[in-house]
Design an enzyme around this catalytic site. Structure first.
Site, short mmCIF file in Angstrom:
data_model
loop_
_atom_site.label_atom_id
_atom_site.label_comp_id
_atom_site.label_asym_id
_atom_site.label_seq_id
_atom_site.Cartn_x
_atom_site.Cartn_y
_atom_site.Cartn_z
N GLU A 239 19.79 -10.12 9.93
CA GLU A 239 19.30 -8.74 10.04
C GLU A 239 19.10 -8.09 8.67
OE1 GLU A 239 18.10 -7.92 12.71
OE2 GLU A 239 19.12 -9.24 14.14
N HIS A 242 15.80 -9.00 7.46
CA HIS A 242 14.75 -8.11 7.97
C HIS A 242 14.71 -6.80 7.17
CE1 HIS A 242 13.37 -10.40 11.34
NE2 HIS A 242 14.50 -10.33 12.04
N VAL A 260 5.17 -15.58 3.98
CA VAL A 260 5.79 -16.31 2.88
C VAL A 260 5.10 -17.67 2.78
CG1 VAL A 260 7.92 -17.31 1.96
CG2 VAL A 260 8.00 -15.14 3.21
N THR A 263 7.44 -21.37 3.35
CA THR A 263 8.10 -21.72 4.61
C THR A 263 7.06 -22.35 5.53
OG1 THR A 263 7.70 -19.48 5.44
CG2 THR A 263 9.83 -19.92 4.44
N GLN A 266 5.50 -22.84 11.81
CA GLN A 266 6.09 -23.50 12.96
C GLN A 266 5.69 -22.78 14.24
OE1 GLN A 266 10.28 -23.03 11.62
NE2 GLN A 266 10.66 -21.91 13.52
#
Length: 424
Positions: A239, A242, A260, A263, A266
């Site tokens: 959190e 975030h 980003v 990464t 997916q």
């Protein structure tokens, strides 16, 4: 390159209704699978609908982030560790929900280890992602000074008649049974409470209203409170990610983008402890061990370099959380008003350098007084690091310290001064 399918309302040219339509797929999908439940995106959707100007403010945050990311590392305006003062509001209905100060301190320790890449399980990162695992340059400390300037533990315990809270921000309002926030420009507000409906937590992204800014987590998610897959403190890590402008790693859409670049794209969220590689969206394996996925606490243990840059952008020039760098919340009243008369060194005269340090940390006490000062180094949990020795001449050997953030406590018998430094 990540898919542009998930662009959020904050991307230029998209309306909040378009954002809601795209993200609804992920909300429905995540609720269909038992496991970690984070309401951050639901909260954002509701805030977008209630405040049309929010999209513009978040777009400005993204513009500043892109400029920061495009600047070479050596020219970025963030230097040294970012230290964020934290106030934790423990809002409880029954005694079992009233987590102890020691459990709160343990949560802060988890945050610091996770964000500094000093967590012991970082060794489990697959070889494919090891070069991307990052020390984010961000650390957390319980506030030592409240908004009035008075000393504080940084922890508030408040009993409420409310049996459980939802994601409607009532826990942040004393009139609704919660606890009012401290100024968001100076503190990270964390509310610890009982949440309903299987909710583990939620956060507010940069750009939202100051009156609701912060992070909310389920009381049993703190380390040492309970047992289970979500009891090691990683809910707060997720959190706070975030709160520092990170998205869910799957982009809240099928093969979406988390904004980003390093990464892997997916397909959706992962649960439990998936084995690597779990290949989706044509990648070489999901980064399911990332803190911004939905895996069990024991199976998430890294932020990426790109995520670290995105978070640090908030503290760069024009960053939406840069005011925290000047907060007095992490300093005690005594530090702010050290006597200067009678030959006693003032706080302005006490300087630690270089900061960050690798081998030797210099303490700039007046030369004639150097031998009269005691200098000790502690980690942020208050444990003395005895391997860091002061030579009585203004130098502290820190080469044997693990990487991370530490506190130096200096005393001449009349005053005690605390300052922080980063060991690289």
């Amino acid at each position: 390159m990540k898919s542009k399918f998930y662009a959020l309302a904050l991307s230029l040219g998209l309306s909040s209704s378009a954002f809601a339509q795209e993200s609804r797929l992920a909300f429905d999908n995540s609720k269909a699978t038992p496991g970690r439940q984070c309401a951050t995106m639901d909260v954002l959707k509701a805030q977008m609908a209630a405040d049309p100007s929010l999209a513009k403010r978040m777009a400005a945050v993204e513009d500043q982030t892109k400029k920061f990311e495009s600047t070479s590392t050596s020219n970025r305006s963030v230097v040294g560790a970012v230290v964020i003062p934290v106030v934790v509001h423990v809002v409880y209905n029954i005694t079992t929900q009233n987590v102890t100060d020691a459990q709160v301190a343990a949560q802060i320790d988890v945050l610091n280890k996770d964000f500094a890449k000093t967590n012991s399980d970082v060794t489990l990162v697959p070889d494919a992602f090891k070069p991307l695992a990052a020390n984010t340059n961000i650390q957390f400390v319980l506030a030592q000074q409240d908004p009035t300037g008075a000393p504080t533990s940084g922890i508030i315990h408040k009993q409420t008649k409310i049996a459980s809270f939802s994601s409607n921000d009532a826990v942040k309002n004393s009139k609704k049974g919660g606890s009012d926030p401290w100024p968001a420009s100076s503190y990270l507000n964390v509310w610890v409470c009982n949440l309903s409906g299987g909710l583990l937590g939620y956060a507010q992204f940069p750009g939202g209203r100051a009156s609701t800014d912060g992070v909310v987590v389920l009381f049993s998610s703190l380390p040492g409170v309970a047992s289970g897959p979500y009891s090691k403190g990683r809910t707060a890590t997720h959190e706070v990610g975030h709160w520092l402008n990170l998205r869910h790693i799957w982009g809240d859409a099928s093969c979406g983008t988390d904004l980003v670049t390093d990464t892997p794209t997916q397909q959706t969220s992962n649960y439990g402890c998936p084995s690597f590689p779990h290949v989706t969206c044509g990648n070489n394996g999901d980064m399911s061990m990332n803190y911004m996925d939905y895996t069990d606490d024991a199976c998430m243990y890294m932020f990426s370099t790109g995520q670290a840059a995105r978070m640090n952008a908030l503290f760069g020039a024009g960053g939406s959380r840069a005011s925290l760098l000047n907060s007095s919340g992490a300093r005690t009243t005594r530090q702010l008003a050290v006597a200067t008369a009678g030959g006693v060194a003032s706080l302005a005269e006490i300087r630690l350098y270089p900061n960050p340090a690798t081998q030797t940390l210099n303490v700039s006490v007046p030369e004639k007084q150097a031998a009269t000062w005691s200098v000790k180094v502690y980690d942020l949990s208050g444990y003395e690091m005895k391997q860091a020795r002061y030579d009585g001449q203004g130098r502290v050997a820190v080469a044997s310290l693990p990487q991370g953030l530490y506190q130096v406590v200096m005393s001449d018998g009349q005053q005690t001064i605390r300052q922080r430094f980063q060991k690289e």
